[in-house]
Structures are given as structure tokens and as C-alpha cells.
Write a protein that holds these residues in place. Sequence first.
Motif, PDB file in Angstrom:
ATOM      1  N   LYS A 520     -85.912 -35.980  20.806  1.00  0.00           N
ATOM      2  CA  LYS A 520     -86.509 -35.720  19.494  1.00  0.00           C
ATOM      3  C   LYS A 520     -86.256 -36.863  18.523  1.00  0.00           C
ATOM      4  CE  LYS A 520     -86.018 -30.717  20.023  1.00  0.00           C
ATOM      5  NZ  LYS A 520     -85.287 -29.509  19.577  1.00  0.00           N
ATOM      6  N   LYS A 524     -89.211 -39.300  16.875  1.00  0.00           N
ATOM      7  CA  LYS A 524     -89.390 -39.492  15.432  1.00  0.00           C
ATOM      8  C   LYS A 524     -89.394 -40.978  15.078  1.00  0.00           C
ATOM      9  CE  LYS A 524     -87.509 -35.000  14.143  1.00  0.00           C
ATOM     10  NZ  LYS A 524     -88.848 -34.517  13.697  1.00  0.00           N
ATOM     11  N   ASP A 551     -78.986 -31.649  13.487  1.00  0.00           N
ATOM     12  CA  ASP A 551     -80.360 -31.669  12.993  1.00  0.00           C
ATOM     13  C   ASP A 551     -81.017 -32.997  13.376  1.00  0.00           C
ATOM     14  OD1 ASP A 551     -82.732 -31.503  11.696  1.00  0.00           O
ATOM     15  OD2 ASP A 551     -81.910 -31.009   9.728  1.00  0.00           O
ATOM     16  N   GLU A 553     -83.699 -34.399  12.320  1.00  0.00           N
ATOM     17  CA  GLU A 553     -84.184 -35.128  11.151  1.00  0.00           C
ATOM     18  C   GLU A 553     -83.059 -35.939  10.510  1.00  0.00           C
ATOM     19  OE1 GLU A 553     -87.188 -35.322  10.072  1.00  0.00           O
ATOM     20  OE2 GLU A 553     -88.286 -33.671  10.989  1.00  0.00           O
ATOM     21  N   THR A 556     -81.920 -38.762  12.763  1.00  0.00           N
ATOM     22  CA  THR A 556     -82.869 -39.878  12.727  1.00  0.00           C
ATOM     23  C   THR A 556     -82.600 -40.787  11.533  1.00  0.00           C
ATOM     24  OG1 THR A 556     -84.537 -38.489  13.798  1.00  0.00           O
ATOM     25  CG2 THR A 556     -85.307 -40.492  12.701  1.00  0.00           C
ATOM     26  N   GLU A 557     -82.240 -40.200  10.400  1.00  0.00           N
ATOM     27  CA  GLU A 557     -81.929 -41.018   9.225  1.00  0.00           C
ATOM     28  C   GLU A 557     -80.691 -41.882   9.468  1.00  0.00           C
ATOM     29  OE1 GLU A 557     -83.990 -41.176   6.527  1.00  0.00           O
ATOM     30  OE2 GLU A 557     -85.201 -39.990   7.915  1.00  0.00           O
ATOM     31  N   TYR A 603     -86.034 -28.155   4.691  1.00  0.00           N
ATOM     32  CA  TYR A 603     -87.452 -28.505   4.686  1.00  0.00           C
ATOM     33  C   TYR A 603     -87.916 -28.600   3.239  1.00  0.00           C
ATOM     34  CZ  TYR A 603     -88.405 -23.574   3.644  1.00  0.00           C
ATOM     35  OH  TYR A 603     -88.451 -22.335   3.054  1.00  0.00           O
ATOM     36  N   MET A 642     -86.847 -38.871   4.198  1.00  0.00           N
ATOM     37  CA  MET A 642     -87.455 -38.092   5.282  1.00  0.00           C
ATOM     38  C   MET A 642     -88.380 -37.009   4.738  1.00  0.00           C
ATOM     39  SD  MET A 642     -84.379 -35.759   6.811  1.00  0.00           S
ATOM     40  CE  MET A 642     -83.565 -34.459   5.865  1.00  0.00           C
ATOM     41  N   TYR A 643     -88.088 -36.471   3.561  1.00  0.00           N
ATOM     42  CA  TYR A 643     -88.966 -35.449   2.981  1.00  0.00           C
ATOM     43  C   TYR A 643     -90.254 -36.083   2.458  1.00  0.00           C
ATOM     44  CZ  TYR A 643     -84.560 -32.928   3.159  1.00  0.00           C
ATOM     45  OH  TYR A 643     -83.391 -32.359   3.584  1.00  0.00           O
ATOM     46  N   GLN A 646     -92.410 -36.670   5.402  1.00  0.00           N
ATOM     47  CA  GLN A 646     -93.066 -35.427   5.805  1.00  0.00           C
ATOM     48  C   GLN A 646     -94.263 -35.128   4.915  1.00  0.00           C
ATOM     49  OE1 GLN A 646     -90.047 -32.397   5.753  1.00  0.00           O
ATOM     50  NE2 GLN A 646     -88.787 -33.411   7.324  1.00  0.00           N
ATOM     51  N   GLU A 649     -97.154 -37.634   5.752  1.00  0.00           N
ATOM     52  CA  GLU A 649     -97.515 -37.723   7.165  1.00  0.00           C
ATOM     53  C   GLU A 649     -98.953 -37.309   7.429  1.00  0.00           C
ATOM     54  OE1 GLU A 649     -94.700 -37.185  11.006  1.00  0.00           O
ATOM     55  OE2 GLU A 649     -94.992 -35.422   9.746  1.00  0.00           O
TER      56      GLU A 649
END
Length: 678
Positions: A520, A524, A551, A553, A556-557, A603, A642-643, A646, A649
Motif C-alpha cells: 500500500k 501510494k 496507517d 497514509e 507514506t508521509e 480522513y 496528504m489531505y 486527497q 486527486e
Amino acid sequence: MGAKELGIIFFVISIVVMMVIPLPPALLDLLLILNISLALTILLVSMRTKEALQFSIFPTLLLLTTLFRLALNVSTTRNILSHGEGGRVIEAFGQFVVGGNQVVGFIVFLILIIIQFIVITKGSERVAEVAARFTLDAMPGKQMSIDADLNAGMITDVEARNRRQKIEREADFYGAMDGASKFVKGDAIAGIIIFIINIIGGFIIGMAFLDMSAGEAAKHFTNLSVGDALVSQIPALLISTATGIIVTRATSDDSLGADITGQLFGHPKLLYIVAGAIAFLGILTPIGIFATLPIAGILAYGGRQLQRRANTKVVETAQQEAEQKMDEVRSPESVVNLLQVDPIEFEFGYGLIPLADTKQGGDLLDRVIMIRRQCALELGIVVPVIRIRDNIQLRPNEYVIKIKGNQIAKGEILLDHYLAMSPGFDDDSVVGIPTQEPAFGLPALWVTEEYKDVAELSGYTVVDPPSVVATHLTEIIKRHAHELLGRQETRALIDNIKEMMPVLVDELIPGMLSVGDVQKVLQKLLKEKISVRNLPAILEALADNAMYTKDPEVLTEYVRQALARQITLQFTEPGQPLVVITAGPGLEKAISDRIEQTEQGSYLAMDPDTTQRIYQSMSEQVGKVAASGQQPILLASPAIRMYLRQLMERMMPDIPVISYSELEPHVEVQSVGMVNVQ
């Protein structure tokens, strides 16, 4: 112990007893016939053996038969020297086989010894020695190959264990054969010595104890000695031949006879050439046609029959394959094959067949290989094999690209034209068919060969049709690389790193994260066009932070921050400032206030009205930057990156979103716009 074990023990003890206790001539005759039968059996079994390990008992059997033959030599020598007789078998070989001529018998025995000792035994010994050496040298490589197949999931633990055992048995077998071949050599030497002892000793005993004249003693004992030597050396020659067959036998799917006939006579037309050569040999030399023509005729007839049989076999094979395909289509299980979906498919109309046909100069297959190499270098993943096929349902010049069975893109090219992309202004002197470049959607023209030079002089970028297809395919793969990276592909990447960094991989997987978790994170990164080629750095970052969060997400950061140098180099030019659009304070606050925390992770819960205003402000700023000929890049704080990604995207997936922590400190940042909301 069972009957088999008791029988072998009795056989070995009998060999020792034969050397000590005198045996009657009748029993010796039976044992000599048994010796010949045993040697012939071993020879035939070695010819039927498909690989050496199927006759793994051969080295031990070679030792036992050699001892048995030597014990028989001792018994027959005792009878010859004690009583002046050796039994019917020895007398038959001494009289019938050599015609009672001791000189001929001696020469025949000498020839057998030369064949066995110098040719077969010497060659078998050398082959066994070399085979043992190369088998031992190849063991580490074979072991590594088994481990690689096991790690890749190509074989099971049981199969790996069986293959390792086979390698060990091969090494033991050829090592044993190297030593056992020395017995054959020693047996040949012993045969010569025993033969000389029989003649000299018999001559002395015949004259001293049996009241024979010198001529009678020489004739009688030479006849018996020659017969005894022939009875002994013929089985020895058979077993020596079996030894040579075993050590020179390569692994095959069939017996020696089938391999020889199949490979030696596998080219029937060559027999015609041999037949012609033999015929001319009889015509042009004093040999004569009566000796050569029958052989030439047999060879020509054999070649004709073999060719007919081969043609018939080809037709039968084709019919069987056709029937098998029809049976597979009719069978209920054939539906299962339809469920297979190729990762990447490239389908084209019949008009584009020359692209993939090498006979017509097409180089699409070579270009696909280069595309996979390029993606491996730029993205850090192994792109699956691209399925290339024609599709009669498409228009002649049309092609489509599918990812996992779904059509992602399509295009249309003209093979006899060149694609000329506009430099930003139109030139009326360039005449062509208006179109769009399929990879990026740029306005372009299809021009013929005569306008190619004109278009290049006018500033157009001119490319040939194969390059258009290759560029389009490359961009689609890069854009959808995250969809091509599954768990199996991720496992392969991790196993590749594990060979160099086993400690890192063992610490991270499966103790901290599963293969799916790593997949995952990599997906990303690829989705945002970040290369995962530096996989060790990615796994290091995951190992450092996986103890705090699972997590994907958030992980990934952390990984993106660890790849700061790579990301900086990706978006900056040497000596040039990084031109960005920054996220204003209002946008930062709007996003921060709408982050919802749950057990599954966090989220962004943004209302439609605020989302629309953000999109509108972003579109204005992106339009300004794009109009100046620069790539729009959005710069935000690490907390909301990241938000914001999203959020962007769906509407603007191609706009890179980076954070301050993903840039090297020395990079000069130039803001040309700000996205803000009230």
C-alpha cells in the motif's frame, strides 16, 4: 533381516569361501555361466537407465562383481594347476572359441585386454573423475538456484528438499564411481598376471608332476589358460562397457537405445548423402560395387522409410493437437481459462500488424522490452509482460491499451505518415491531417514523407508512428504503475532486497508490517509518480516508524520525508529556483479543522461548498503557471499535505503536491501564487 538381505550376505561370504575351498568342476561351470549372465544383465540395465541415479547401486555392484570374478579366477587356477582341468566351460572357450589354436587365443585375449584396459577402463576412469569434480564444483550454484526458486514461491519445501537430496546423491554417486573405476583397472591387470601364472605354473606342474612332455604341457595348459582368461575377461569387458555407459550417460527422458536411434537417425535426408558417398566409393575405387551397393541401398531405403515415418508423425501430431484443442474447448474446465486477465494488453487493428511483424520491419517487440527497462529504472518496479495481439473488432489503424482487462486509452495512427506536433503556432506550408497526440493530447498533424522536412524546418516535432505508440504506452504504464504492483510483485521486490539486506527485511516483515502494508505504501508513492527504486531507504523509513503507526497514509508521509533528496531532484532543475503555488493560511486552517479521527485512521470531511471554492482558486493559479510554460506544483505544510492531495486527486491528479519537509534545505523556493479560502 529379510530374504534379500540374507541372500546378499550369503553371496559375499560365498565369494570369500570360493577363494579358500576347492570347488568341483561342475560347480565352477555353473558359476562361470552365472558370471557371464550377471555381467550381461548389468550391461542391459545400464542401457535402459535414463539417468545415473536410477542405477545408484552400480559402484557397489561393480566392487562385488569384481571380487566374484577374482574368486572364480582363484578357483579355476587352483583346478588347472592341481588337476590339469578347468571344466567344460573353460575347455569350450579354449577349443571351440579359438579353434584350438593357442596363438590365436593368446592374441584374442591380448586384444581384449588392450580394449578393456587402455580404451574402456581408462576412458571410464577419466570421465568418472571429471564428472565427480564438476559435480562438486557445481553444488553451490545448484543450491543457490534451489533457494532462489524456493524464495520466489516456484517450488515447495518438499520439492526443494528432494532436489537438494538429489544433488547430494549425484555428488556421492560420481565420487563413488571415481573410486570404483579403479577396481576395473585393477581387475584388468590381475587378469594379465593370472594368465601368465597359469601358463608358467601349468608348464612346470605338467612336466614335474603329471608326466607330460614339454610340448604336451605347453599345449594343454596354454589351452586351459587361454580359455580361463577368455571366460574371465568377457564378463569383465561387459561390465567395463556398462561402467562407461553409466558415467557418460546424460539425463534423458528415454533409454539409450531410443536416444541413439532417435538422435542418430533423426535426420533422414542425411542418410541419402551417406548412401551416395558409399556408392561412389565402390564405383571410383577398386573396392567394387558388389560390396558397396547393398549398403548404399539399405541406407537409402532406411532414409526413405524414416522420412515417411517422420512426415506421418508430423501429421498425426498436428491432428492430435487440433483434437486436443477442440476437447479443451468442449470441456467444462475450459471456461476457467477465460477468467485469466492479463496485467497489460496492447491490441491493434489489422492495419497495424506491420508494427509487430519483424518480417515487415516492425520493432514494437524490441520497443516494449526497452519500455520495461525504462520503467524499471525510472519507477523501480518490474512491469509485467505486455500482451500484444491483433483485434479484428478494432478499426484498421486503431489501437487500445488495457490494464487488467479494462480499456484505459486508445489511439489511431497512420503507418505511412509522420506525427508533427505544433510548436505553438501553425504554419500554412505544412499540410497534413489534423489530429491529437495520443499520450498528452497536444494538437498535431499527420504529414506525409514529402512534408516531413518542411515540418521540421518550421519548428514542428516530428516522430514516426512506432515512437508515438511507444510513448503512449510508456505514459500509460507510468500513470497506472500503482495498479500493476500487487502483493506478488511486492514480494519479489522485497526478496531481491533481502539477498543484500537480510537484517532489514527480517526486522520489518512480518514482525512490524505485512507484505500488503508495504504494498500500500509503494502504491501510494507510485500513484504520485515517486520512484520506489530506492527500496532500501523506503524499508528503513518504514522500520523506523512502523512501531508508532500502521496507517499506510501516515507511513507514506514518513517515507516521502526520507526521500527528500530524490523528490527535490525530481522537481527542480540545477541552479533554478523551484516555482510553486503555496497553500495559504486560510486553506491550511480549512483543511485542519475538517480532519476527522477514527479507529481506522483519519480522513478529510470537507463540505461541497468549501471544496468547490478550493477547486476554483486552484484552477485559477494552475492556469496562470501553465500559461507561463512551467509545471504547476502545490506546496503545503507536512501536516495537511496528504489531505490536500486527497482533495486534489479527483479534479487535478497530475498536479504534484509536496511539503516543506520533502525539500532539501538549500533549495530556493519561488512562490508564484497562493491558494486560499475565506
